[in-house]
Every structure is written in C-alpha cells, then in structure tokens.
Scaffold this active site. Structure first.
Site, PDB file in Angstrom:
ATOM      1  CG  HIS A   1       1.559  -2.994  -7.933  1.00 47.24           C
ATOM      2  ND1 HIS A   1       0.269  -2.731  -7.689  1.00 47.24           N
ATOM      3  CD2 HIS A   1       2.385  -2.187  -7.595  1.00 47.24           C
ATOM      4  CE1 HIS A   1       0.450  -1.875  -6.679  1.00 47.24           C
ATOM      5  NE2 HIS A   1       1.594  -1.486  -6.568  1.00 47.24           N
TER       6      HIS A   1
ATOM      7  CE1 TYR B   1       1.757   2.620  -0.173  1.00 48.03           C
ATOM      8  CE2 TYR B   1       0.277   2.589  -1.494  1.00 48.03           C
ATOM      9  CZ  TYR B   1       1.180   2.058  -1.168  1.00 48.03           C
ATOM     10  OH  TYR B   1       2.125   0.912  -1.545  1.00 48.03           O
TER      11      TYR B   1
ATOM     12  CD  GLU C   1      -0.874 -11.139   1.412  1.00 47.12           C
ATOM     13  OE1 GLU C   1      -0.777 -11.871   0.393  1.00 47.12           O
ATOM     14  OE2 GLU C   1      -1.840 -10.542   1.864  1.00 47.12           O
TER      15      GLU C   1
ATOM     16  CE1 TYR D   1      -1.922 -18.254  -1.602  1.00 48.65           C
ATOM     17  CE2 TYR D   1      -2.674 -18.603  -3.818  1.00 48.65           C
ATOM     18  CZ  TYR D   1      -2.087 -18.979  -2.629  1.00 48.65           C
ATOM     19  OH  TYR D   1      -1.760 -20.338  -2.559  1.00 48.65           O
TER      20      TYR D   1
ATOM     21  CD  GLN E   1       5.856  -0.340  -8.196  1.00 51.32           C
ATOM     22  OE1 GLN E   1       5.373  -1.304  -8.543  1.00 51.32           O
ATOM     23  NE2 GLN E   1       5.662   0.536  -7.315  1.00 51.32           N
TER      24      GLN E   1
HETATM   25 CA   LIG Z   1      -3.187 -11.861   0.251  1.00 55.36          CA
END
Ligand SMILES: [Ca+2]
Ligand code: HEC
Length: 502
Positions: A281, A394, A373, A383, A210
């Site tokens: 990520h 998954y 989110e 968070y 990614q």
């Molecule tokens: Ca979160």
C-alpha cells in the site's frame, strides 16, 4: 428457526480467536502491527466466523451453494440486475430482518451486523463468478468491440519484449515522447510507438512488494517550466530493506535518443521513522489542479488504524503547492500535531487518482477482499478505512459493515466493486476520440483484469460498462493527447490502447 440455528452454534463453538491460535507468546503486538501486511485481523474476542461455511450451512439449502437458487423454489441471485450495488442495503436488510412473506427467517438476532454484511459479500462473490461464467467478457467481431456509445479496436502500442517490467505509470511530453515507469526502477521512453531507451540518472528507488518506481506526471505547463514529477518507494537511509512513498520533481535533457534526469527537488517525503519493511500500500498517483497545487496519494502501508491518525502519514491524500510548500487553507493546518499537507484521510491503497474537467478529484482504492472503491475526494473528509468497509478479511471472516453512523462523519464511496478487482489506474475520458464518453471515469483492475467506464452524476452512479476484460492485469489507465485510452498491462507487460472504430 431452531433447526436453522444448530449449525451456527457449532461454528461459534468450534472457532478460536487469533490470540488463542497463535499462543500468548506470538500474539500480534504493537511492534509488529504496522509492518504486518495487508490483512486486518479479526478483533480480539470476536468469533472468527468462516463466511463460506456459514452460508453453506445456513443459506445454501434454499439459495444454492452458488446462489443459483432452487431450494423450495427460491429464485436465483445470478441476475445482472441483482448484482447492482443498489441492492447492498436491501440484501443486508433481508438477511437481518428476514423475508417473512417468502418464509425466510430473520438472522439479525443470531448473527452480528458484521456477519450479516459478510454474507452479502459472499453472495456478491458468488454472483461475480456466476455472471462471468454465464456472460463471458466483452468480445470483438472482426476486431471491433461494440459498446453502448462507441465502437473501438484494441491496438498494441508497445509489445512485450521491449523492456517494460511491471509498467506502472504513463505520461506524455508535449512533443509526443511517451514515458512509462517500470516498477523495478526505470522509465522507458518511446516516440511514435517505438522505444528509444530509458531515462538516465533517475533517483534510486526500492522495489518492495507493491512499491518501486510508480508515477510519472508531466506538469501541464511543461513547455514553460520543464517539470516532471515522480513518485517512488524511497529506500530507508539505514540501509535496511524498508521504504516509503516519496515525491520529487526534476527536468529532462533530451538529445537524440539520450534522455537524462536532473535538477531534482524533493517535493514531499516522510520522516525516516515512518519508513517500514511492509510491501503493502504505497498509493502514489500525482495530479495537478491547474491552480498551482498537486494532489498525491500515500497508501496506509499495512498500518490499518493509522490511516485515521492525522499525526501519521499513512493512508492519506495530500495537497501541496507545486514546489512542496503547504497551502495555508489546507484543512488541518494549525490542528495540533497534524501533518499539514493532509487533504483527506481514511484511505487504504489509492492506486488511481484523477481530477476531471469540472475540478472533481476522484480516487480508486483497494479494499481487502471486496469493496474496492471509487471516491469523490473532498477537503478534510474521512473515507473510513478501516472503521467502515465493504470488505471481509482475506481469511473469509467478517470485517466491518459499510455504513457509518452520522457521528462517525465518514464519506461513502460513490461506487464499490464487489468482488474486488484490485482497482488501479484511473483517468477520465476527454478529447475528440470518444465524445460520448467525455467526463466518464475509466478505471482498471489488476486481479479483475477489467477496464470499466463509470458515469457518475454528483455522488450517484449512473452507469458502469466493462470495456475490455482478461487481457492482463491493468495497472495504469491514461487518456492520451489523442483522446485514445492507453492501458499499461502487467503479465504480459505491454501498453495497449483503445481507438475509435466504425
Ligand atoms: Ca472507504
Ligand atoms: C427457507 C429458505 C431460505 C433460507 C434458509 C434463507 N433464505 Fe434468503 N430468501 C429466501 C426466499 C424465498 C427469498 C425471497 C426471494 C425473492 O423474493 O425473490 C429470500 C431472500 C433473500 C435475500 C434477498 C434477495 C432479493 O432478491 O432481494 C437475500 C439477500 C437472502 N435471502 C439471503 C439469505 C442468506 C444470506 C441466508 C442465510 C443466512 C438466507 N437467505 C437463508 C429463502 C431462504
């Protein structure tokens, strides 16, 4: 009750943990864990329940295999109103405690909290699919889309075939030059909708899963100081195929159609030991606060729990001064061994970041399966990833529950997409083009191929509206100097924009 329990017992008896399936030799170990990719594993010893099977065996006889209802007169869940996020907790409570008046049993004694939540996720996936089939996508009549406050057309700015390759970030110079990053490592420059070339002399980046060339962000006082900021996957010094998010700034020399990068300074990079071979990520958007600081996002790099560690760079949002120095009032300055640039923690893959006109900082980030989110980012806040999450694994097994205990001190998102959209670019509406959207968040989705307008008041969702859907994977959303909403698409690789229409 006893009749309903039978299929559950079967599932519990018929499943095995990861360790059993892999055999003792190949069980996941500490050495491979941070590089093991995006998929969190079921905890050791936890029953790896398959949620679809659980739903089909236990719930479908009343609710229907596609949540269409019918069994014993059970109403359909395929209603837009029941798809709203305010039903998350009532749905969960109904499964856990039952609905005695309706003849539905309580499952809280036979199912774990994670399993009850996973059933809500499954219902959300069924609703997402069912409602899309019933309602379709936003449609234009004579090229005009009608939405709640504004009508608009969708125009192509840069069509495929003009050198864009997985376009990732967009920004503009004050003189109107538009820059578009391409993930394989280049930046396309366009003027008046025409591509004039690519920037020479850019830092070397590595397209790793990614990651690659990602964000471009022009300093708000560019006319005075000439700084342009980039984020990209920096290749490791040892020559292995591994990398890590890095932030630099530099200056452009423009002569005719030739644009050259120079005067480069490193603003932030991680020690080499944190470079890894995972393609997952990287986070990486960059935002200016107008007070001499930048915020930027670094994803959790497949490291899961490392997003909770203040000594580890993964899964954080950072605040540093525009030259990379650390502001002395950052929340973890002076906390033993913590990385002083950290502003907030517990993030997974924040591919959207923007600061609105009121100074609120917003991110969008990917959950794994379910639970992408929108968060309002506050100083020092956690968070939650991967301790609390709206998602499942998954492989269809339960993962976490979304609601933290007060002791965990975890901040919940103001909005979550369930099912996942692959949340990517984020900006907020401003300028004269769409005045009644001003201040609203505009967010894009990769797998979801959706562009959503989201209105938030404080920390509560006011409304959400889908503006376009199904034109391609949306990787970047950028409101232009003209107030038009620019969108970078991938597959096909092009840039489009929303412009006002009567
Ligand atoms: Ca979160
Ligand atoms: C015996 C039939 C039956 C079974 C089995 C059953 N339900 Fe229900 N369920 C109902 C009925 C009837 C309602 C009430 C619907 C209403 O009031 O609109 C309900 C309500 C719910 C609600 C709340 C819906 C709402 O509109 O507020 C959820 C969520 C739910 N069920 C999920 C499940 C899940 C998940 C399972 C399996 C673990 C399950 N149910 C098993 C019949 C059943």
């Amino acid at each position: 009750m006893a009749k309903l329990l039978a299929p559950l017992a079967l599932i519990a008896g018929g499943t095995v943990t990861w360790a059993c399936m892999l055999g003792a030799d190949s069980a996941p170990n500490a050495k491979t864990a941070p590089n093991s990719g995006a998929q969190p594993r079921a905890e050791q010893g936890q029953r790896a329940v398959n949620v679809t099977r659980l739903y089909n065996d236990t719930c479908a006889k009343c609710h229907g295999e596609n949540a269409e209802g019918g069994g014993g007169g059970t109403p359909s869940l395929l209603k837009a109103e029941k798809f709203e996020q305010k039903w998350d907790k009532p749905f969960y409570d109904a499964i856990k405690n039952g609905v005695a008046s309706a003849g539905m049993d309580a499952y809280g004694e036979t199912l774990s909290d994670k399993e009850c939540w996973a059933l809500v996720v499954h219902i959300r996936e069924l609703q997402g699919r069912g409602l899309r089939q019933m309602n379709g996508s936003p449609k234009a009549t004579d090229g005009v889309y009608k939405s709640k406050y504004h009508n608009y057309r969708v125009e192509t700015v840069i069509d495929q075939g003009n050198g864009l390759q997985t376009p990732w970030g967009i920004d503009w110079l004050p003189d109107g030059h538009m820059m578009i990053t391409n993930r394989p490592g280049s930046i396309t420059v366009a003027k008046d909708g025409k591509v004039i070339g690519t920037i020479d002399g850019l830092p070397k980046s590595l397209e790793l899963g990614q990651g690659g060339m990602m964000e471009v962000a022009v300093h708000p006082q560019y006319a005075k100081n000439g700084w342009v900021y980039l984020s990209f996957t920096d290749p490791a010094k040892d020559g292995n195929r591994s990398g890590m998010t890095k932030i630099v700034r530099g200056k452009l020399k423009i002569s005719g159609d030739k644009v050259t990068w120079g005067s480069e300074e490193t603003i932030w990079e991680a020690p080499q030991k944190f470079y890894n071979g995972s393609g997952a990520h990287f986070g990486s958007r960059i935002v200016f606060d107008g007070k001499g600081n930048i915020f930027f996002a670094v994803g959790e790099r497949g490291g899961n729990m490392l997003a909770q560690e203040l000594t580890n760079p993964y899964g954080k949002i950072y605040r540093v001064k525009e030259d990379g120095k650390i502001p002395s009032d950052n929340p973890f300055v002076g906390v033993t061994d913590s990385i002083p640039g950290i502003w907030s923690l517990g993030h997974r893959n924040q591919q959207g970041l923007t600061m609105d006109a009121k100074g609120n900082l917003w991110d969008t980030e990917h959950g794994p399966r379910g639970g992408d989110e929108v968060n309002r980012i506050q100083k020092g806040a956690n968070y939650g990833w991967p301790v609390v999450a709206f998602s499942i694994n998954y492989n269809d097994s339960p993962f976490q529950t979304p609601w933290p205990t007060p002791e965990q001190k975890i901040t919940l998102p103001v909005f979550r997409w369930l099912p996942s959209i692959g949340a990517s670019g984020l900006d907020y509406a401003r300028g004269k083009a769409f005045p009644q959207w001003n201040g609203d968040l505009i967010a894009g989705g990769l797998a979801g191929q959706n562009l959503d307008r989201i209105r938030v008041n404080g920390d509560s969702l006011v409304e959400r509206e889908e503006l376009i859907h199904g034109m391609g994977r949306i990787r970047e959303v950028a409101v232009g100097p003209d107030g038009f909403v620019y969108v970078a698409l991938n597959q096909p690789d092009k840039v489009i924009r929303l412009v006002p229409a009567k």
